[in-house]
Design a protein around this motif. Structure first.
Motif, PDB file in Angstrom:
ATOM      1  N   ILE A  30       0.859  -1.187   0.000  1.00  0.00           N
ATOM      2  CA  ILE A  30       0.000   0.000   0.000  1.00  0.00           C
ATOM      3  C   ILE A  30       0.897   1.240   0.000  1.00  0.00           C
ATOM      4  O   ILE A  30       1.796   1.341   0.835  1.00  0.00           O
ATOM      5  CB  ILE A  30      -0.847   0.054   1.290  1.00  0.00           C
ATOM      6  CG1 ILE A  30      -1.675  -1.207   1.447  1.00  0.00           C
ATOM      7  CG2 ILE A  30      -1.708   1.291   1.344  1.00  0.00           C
ATOM      8  CD1 ILE A  30      -2.248  -1.358   2.833  1.00  0.00           C
ATOM      9  N   PRO A  31       0.707   2.175  -0.928  1.00  0.00           N
ATOM     10  CA  PRO A  31       1.539   3.383  -0.899  1.00  0.00           C
ATOM     11  C   PRO A  31       1.372   4.136   0.436  1.00  0.00           C
ATOM     12  O   PRO A  31       0.279   4.136   1.010  1.00  0.00           O
ATOM     13  CB  PRO A  31       0.992   4.218  -2.064  1.00  0.00           C
ATOM     14  CG  PRO A  31       0.234   3.265  -2.923  1.00  0.00           C
ATOM     15  CD  PRO A  31      -0.267   2.179  -2.030  1.00  0.00           C
ATOM     16  N   GLU A  32       2.443   4.744   0.857  1.00  0.00           N
ATOM     17  CA  GLU A  32       2.499   5.443   2.148  1.00  0.00           C
ATOM     18  C   GLU A  32       1.306   6.395   2.359  1.00  0.00           C
ATOM     19  O   GLU A  32       0.760   6.490   3.458  1.00  0.00           O
ATOM     20  CB  GLU A  32       3.838   6.209   2.213  1.00  0.00           C
ATOM     21  CG  GLU A  32       4.115   6.952   3.501  1.00  0.00           C
ATOM     22  CD  GLU A  32       4.145   6.049   4.746  1.00  0.00           C
ATOM     23  OE1 GLU A  32       4.469   4.853   4.598  1.00  0.00           O
ATOM     24  OE2 GLU A  32       3.799   6.555   5.836  1.00  0.00           O
ATOM     25  N   ARG A  33       0.896   7.054   1.279  1.00  0.00           N
ATOM     26  CA  ARG A  33      -0.169   8.061   1.449  1.00  0.00           C
ATOM     27  C   ARG A  33      -1.516   7.459   1.839  1.00  0.00           C
ATOM     28  O   ARG A  33      -2.426   8.166   2.244  1.00  0.00           O
ATOM     29  CB  ARG A  33      -0.352   8.873   0.156  1.00  0.00           C
ATOM     30  CG  ARG A  33       0.763   9.842  -0.094  1.00  0.00           C
ATOM     31  CD  ARG A  33       0.488  10.674  -1.307  1.00  0.00           C
ATOM     32  NE  ARG A  33      -0.411  11.782  -1.038  1.00  0.00           N
ATOM     33  CZ  ARG A  33      -0.970  12.511  -1.994  1.00  0.00           C
ATOM     34  NH1 ARG A  33      -0.770  12.221  -3.260  1.00  0.00           N
ATOM     35  NH2 ARG A  33      -1.741  13.526  -1.684  1.00  0.00           N
ATOM     36  N   TYR A  34      -1.645   6.142   1.673  1.00  0.00           N
ATOM     37  CA  TYR A  34      -2.925   5.502   2.033  1.00  0.00           C
ATOM     38  C   TYR A  34      -2.858   4.806   3.384  1.00  0.00           C
ATOM     39  O   TYR A  34      -3.856   4.274   3.860  1.00  0.00           O
ATOM     40  CB  TYR A  34      -3.328   4.490   0.955  1.00  0.00           C
ATOM     41  CG  TYR A  34      -3.636   5.157  -0.364  1.00  0.00           C
ATOM     42  CD1 TYR A  34      -4.919   5.600  -0.646  1.00  0.00           C
ATOM     43  CD2 TYR A  34      -2.635   5.373  -1.307  1.00  0.00           C
ATOM     44  CE1 TYR A  34      -5.205   6.238  -1.842  1.00  0.00           C
ATOM     45  CE2 TYR A  34      -2.909   6.001  -2.507  1.00  0.00           C
ATOM     46  CZ  TYR A  34      -4.192   6.432  -2.768  1.00  0.00           C
ATOM     47  OH  TYR A  34      -4.479   7.065  -3.945  1.00  0.00           O
ATOM     48  N   TYR A  35      -1.680   4.789   3.954  1.00  0.00           N
ATOM     49  CA  TYR A  35      -1.473   4.044   5.192  1.00  0.00           C
ATOM     50  C   TYR A  35      -2.058   4.825   6.364  1.00  0.00           C
ATOM     51  O   TYR A  35      -1.620   5.934   6.663  1.00  0.00           O
ATOM     52  CB  TYR A  35       0.034   3.796   5.344  1.00  0.00           C
ATOM     53  CG  TYR A  35       0.383   2.925   6.501  1.00  0.00           C
ATOM     54  CD1 TYR A  35       0.043   1.567   6.509  1.00  0.00           C
ATOM     55  CD2 TYR A  35       1.041   3.454   7.605  1.00  0.00           C
ATOM     56  CE1 TYR A  35       0.347   0.772   7.597  1.00  0.00           C
ATOM     57  CE2 TYR A  35       1.352   2.658   8.697  1.00  0.00           C
ATOM     58  CZ  TYR A  35       0.995   1.319   8.691  1.00  0.00           C
ATOM     59  OH  TYR A  35       1.290   0.534   9.760  1.00  0.00           O
ATOM     60  N   ARG A  36      -3.067   4.266   7.045  1.00  0.00           N
ATOM     61  CA  ARG A  36      -3.797   4.980   8.107  1.00  0.00           C
ATOM     62  C   ARG A  36      -3.850   4.117   9.364  1.00  0.00           C
ATOM     63  O   ARG A  36      -4.847   3.418   9.604  1.00  0.00           O
ATOM     64  CB  ARG A  36      -5.238   5.272   7.655  1.00  0.00           C
ATOM     65  CG  ARG A  36      -5.381   5.929   6.299  1.00  0.00           C
ATOM     66  CD  ARG A  36      -5.000   7.374   6.309  1.00  0.00           C
ATOM     67  NE  ARG A  36      -6.013   8.206   6.908  1.00  0.00           N
ATOM     68  CZ  ARG A  36      -7.036   8.734   6.240  1.00  0.00           C
ATOM     69  NH1 ARG A  36      -7.194   8.505   4.953  1.00  0.00           N
ATOM     70  NH2 ARG A  36      -7.909   9.496   6.851  1.00  0.00           N
ATOM     71  N   PRO A  37      -2.777   4.152  10.182  1.00  0.00           N
ATOM     72  CA  PRO A  37      -2.745   3.281  11.364  1.00  0.00           C
ATOM     73  C   PRO A  37      -3.976   3.442  12.260  1.00  0.00           C
ATOM     74  O   PRO A  37      -4.424   2.481  12.871  1.00  0.00           O
ATOM     75  CB  PRO A  37      -1.476   3.702  12.105  1.00  0.00           C
ATOM     76  CG  PRO A  37      -0.744   4.634  11.211  1.00  0.00           C
ATOM     77  CD  PRO A  37      -1.619   5.023  10.067  1.00  0.00           C
TER      78      PRO A  37
END
Ligand code: OGA
Ligand code: NI
Length: 356
Positions: A30-37
């Motif tokens: 998943i590209p970093e910009r979509y990563y939502r911990p």
């Protein structure tokens, strides 16, 4: 094209972003910009902690079935939940099913065909994404199709799908019927609030209606992304229909996220920021978000707001000794502020509060 003065979707801008449906098909990380911990960390209510109130429109409208308690239930749903499910809403099953079908068919088309109606830089209508203002901002795991519906001169047919061939008629029929349900709800809300019916109808006489059709692709790491960032809706009233049976809408209740599992063929109704302002805080515009599953999900949100020249201020009779709780602002200015922010909880509404 509608004139700028009546078209709220001309008040917003958004930067272009990658197509998420395509992204979801690749095997890459998943590209970093979509990563939502936070998607996985925020407290969630246990499955049967609460169930969204169910309101039966037939019991409110049909003289033979009239149930006085139902109006009370409608009122308390608007005051305490800001959300409810509406059953027996009178929209024929065929209309609902056709709407779901045509939406699914559109998103199944090859990217190239969908992109024939993609957003034009500087515009909100069309296929793409909204509320993106910087290259650093976190992104939602979804593609959307946004269209103006009413007043009809605001329709920009360049962005209306022609495939499936029935799409335009289907959307026209569906939104017309939804608009009628919403008009009924305004009347019932006036009765519940003790607001003069004519005052309520005057505000919504030249009502604006638009749709946001949401496509949430599946994700192999579903708990690491968010389909729709937490927000409250910047309009008066929203009607949401899930196009398939995947549940992912969560509403904020007692500081926890509660999953909404609508009954089959129920419509989900929610109070928006403008209604909270016009009821002087009596009805609540509640924060909500959409999570992602390992299966795809589709939904259609139909938004309703007064004509953008209307001043948002409490209906007569709703200001008690506490006075007015929000600044008076035109629907146009509120829309401008709402679109200028990135979708972020209840920020826009909070900034309207006279006392914090
Ligand atoms: C919206 C919305 C929720 C969903 O479009 O404003 O809150 O479940 N959608 O798609
Ligand atoms: Ni919403």
């Amino acid at each position: 094209m509608g004139s700028k003065s009546t078209n709220p979707l001309e008040l917003g801008r958004s930067l272009p972003v990658p197509n998420v449906q395509e992204l979801a098909q690749s095997d890459d990380q998943i590209p970093e910009r979509y990563y939502r911990p936070e998607a996985d960390v925020d407290p969630v209510a246990s499955i049967d902690e609460d169930e969204l109130p169910v309101i039966d429109l037939m019991k409110l409208l049909n003289p033979e079935l009239i149930d006085k308690d139902e109006l009370f239930r409608l009122g308390s749903a608007c005051r305490e939940w800001g959300f409810f499910q509406l059953i027996n809403h009178g929209i024929p099953e065929e209309v609902i099913e056709k709407t779901k079908d045509d939406i699914k068919k559109f998103f199944k088309l090859p990217l190239k065909e969908k992109e024939a109606i993609k957003q034009i830089p500087g515009h909100i209508q069309g296929y793409g994404q909204v509320f993106v203002h910087s290259e650093e901002q976190k992104l939602d795991w979804a593609d959307v199709l946004i269209l103006n519906i009413q007043p009809s001169q605001n329709r920009d047919m360049r962005f209306w799908p022609t495939n499936p061939t029935t799409f335009r008629d289907t959307l026209d029929t569906y939104t017309l019927k939804i608009g009628k349900v919403v008009d009924c709800l305004y009347g019932l809300m006036a009765e519940d609030l003790g607001v003069d019916l004519q005052d309520m109808l005057n505000i919504f006489r030249d009502q604006i209606q638009s749709v946001r059709i949401n496509y949430y692709p599946p994700c192999k790491q579903a708990n690491k992304v968010l389909g729709l960032s937490p927000h409250s809706d910047g309009i008066a009233l929203t009607v949401l229909l899930q196009a398939n049976d995947v549940h992912a809408l969560q509403i904020k209740k007692n500081d926890k996220w509660l999953l909404v599992k609508p009954k089959p063929s129920a419509l989900i109704i929610n109070i928006g920021d403008m209604m909270e302002i016009m009821t002087n805080g009596k009805y609540k515009s509640i924060e909500h978000r959409a999570i992602i599953n390992i299966e795809e999900r589709l939904s259609i949100a139909t938004f309703h707001l007064p004509s953008i020249d209307v001043l948002l201020r409490p209906f007569p009779g709703l200001v008690n000794s506490n006075g007015e709780l929000y600044k008076t602002i035109s629907a146009k200015e509120y829309t401008r502020e709402y679109f200028a922010g990135k979708l972020n909880g209840k920020n826009a509404l909070e900034s309207m509060k006279l006392r914090k």
